[in-house]
Design a protein around this motif. Structure first.
Motif, short mmCIF file in Angstrom:
data_model
loop_
_atom_site.label_atom_id
_atom_site.label_comp_id
_atom_site.label_asym_id
_atom_site.label_seq_id
_atom_site.Cartn_x
_atom_site.Cartn_y
_atom_site.Cartn_z
N ASN A 21 0.84 -1.20 0.00
CA ASN A 21 0.00 0.00 0.00
C ASN A 21 0.87 1.25 0.00
O ASN A 21 0.67 2.16 0.80
N LEU A 22 1.84 1.27 -0.92
CA LEU A 22 2.79 2.38 -0.97
C LEU A 22 2.09 3.73 -1.03
O LEU A 22 1.14 3.92 -1.79
N ARG A 23 2.56 4.63 -0.22
CA ARG A 23 2.11 6.02 -0.17
C ARG A 23 0.64 6.16 0.23
O ARG A 23 -0.04 7.12 -0.14
N ALA A 24 0.16 5.20 1.02
CA ALA A 24 -1.22 5.28 1.53
C ALA A 24 -1.35 6.54 2.40
O ALA A 24 -0.45 6.89 3.14
N SER A 25 -2.48 7.20 2.28
CA SER A 25 -2.68 8.42 3.05
C SER A 25 -3.00 8.13 4.51
O SER A 25 -2.78 8.97 5.38
N GLU A 26 -3.55 6.94 4.79
CA GLU A 26 -3.87 6.56 6.16
C GLU A 26 -3.34 5.15 6.41
O GLU A 26 -3.41 4.30 5.53
N LEU A 27 -2.84 4.94 7.61
CA LEU A 27 -2.34 3.63 8.00
C LEU A 27 -3.30 2.99 8.98
O LEU A 27 -3.81 3.66 9.87
N PRO A 28 -3.55 1.68 8.84
CA PRO A 28 -4.46 1.02 9.79
C PRO A 28 -3.83 0.94 11.18
O PRO A 28 -2.59 0.97 11.32
N GLN A 29 -4.65 0.81 12.17
CA GLN A 29 -4.19 0.79 13.56
C GLN A 29 -3.11 -0.26 13.82
O GLN A 29 -2.13 0.03 14.49
N PRO A 30 -3.23 -1.50 13.30
CA PRO A 30 -2.18 -2.48 13.57
C PRO A 30 -0.81 -2.06 13.02
O PRO A 30 0.23 -2.34 13.64
N VAL A 31 -0.79 -1.38 11.89
CA VAL A 31 0.47 -0.90 11.31
C VAL A 31 1.02 0.25 12.16
O VAL A 31 2.22 0.30 12.45
N GLY A 44 2.58 8.67 22.63
CA GLY A 44 1.60 9.71 22.35
C GLY A 44 1.71 10.32 20.96
O GLY A 44 0.89 11.13 20.58
N GLU A 45 2.72 9.94 20.20
CA GLU A 45 2.88 10.47 18.84
C GLU A 45 2.18 9.55 17.86
O GLU A 45 2.08 8.35 18.07
N THR A 46 1.73 10.11 16.77
CA THR A 46 1.14 9.33 15.70
C THR A 46 2.21 9.14 14.63
O THR A 46 2.89 10.09 14.27
N ALA A 47 2.32 7.92 14.13
CA ALA A 47 3.31 7.65 13.10
C ALA A 47 2.93 8.38 11.81
O ALA A 47 1.81 8.26 11.33
N VAL A 48 3.85 9.16 11.30
CA VAL A 48 3.66 9.86 10.04
C VAL A 48 4.85 9.50 9.15
O VAL A 48 5.99 9.70 9.54
#
Length: 65
Positions: A21-31, A44-48
């Protein structure tokens, strides 16, 4: 944190999802959780993922993890 510092510790399922899913705009919670567990973001940070991170996933990561 730079992707090469945590990529090797990322679980295989998350790596596969990112590659498929290269360059997906949103990542699922497990990822997101896998990235956090591997040290990709602090508490507390969100992976970007940056463009450079996606470039790494696309061109530098090995499929033999």
């Amino acid at each position: 944190m730079e992707i090469y510092m945590w990529w090797l510790d990322l679980d295989l399922a998350s790596k596969e999802w990112l590659r498929e899913n290269l360059r997906a705009s949103e990542l699922p919670q497990p990822v997101l959780q896998g990235i956090a567990d591997a040290g990709g973001c602090g508490p507390g940070e969100t992976a970007v993922l940056t463009g450079a991170d996606w470039d790494f996933i696309e061109t530098q990561s090995e499929f033999v993890d």
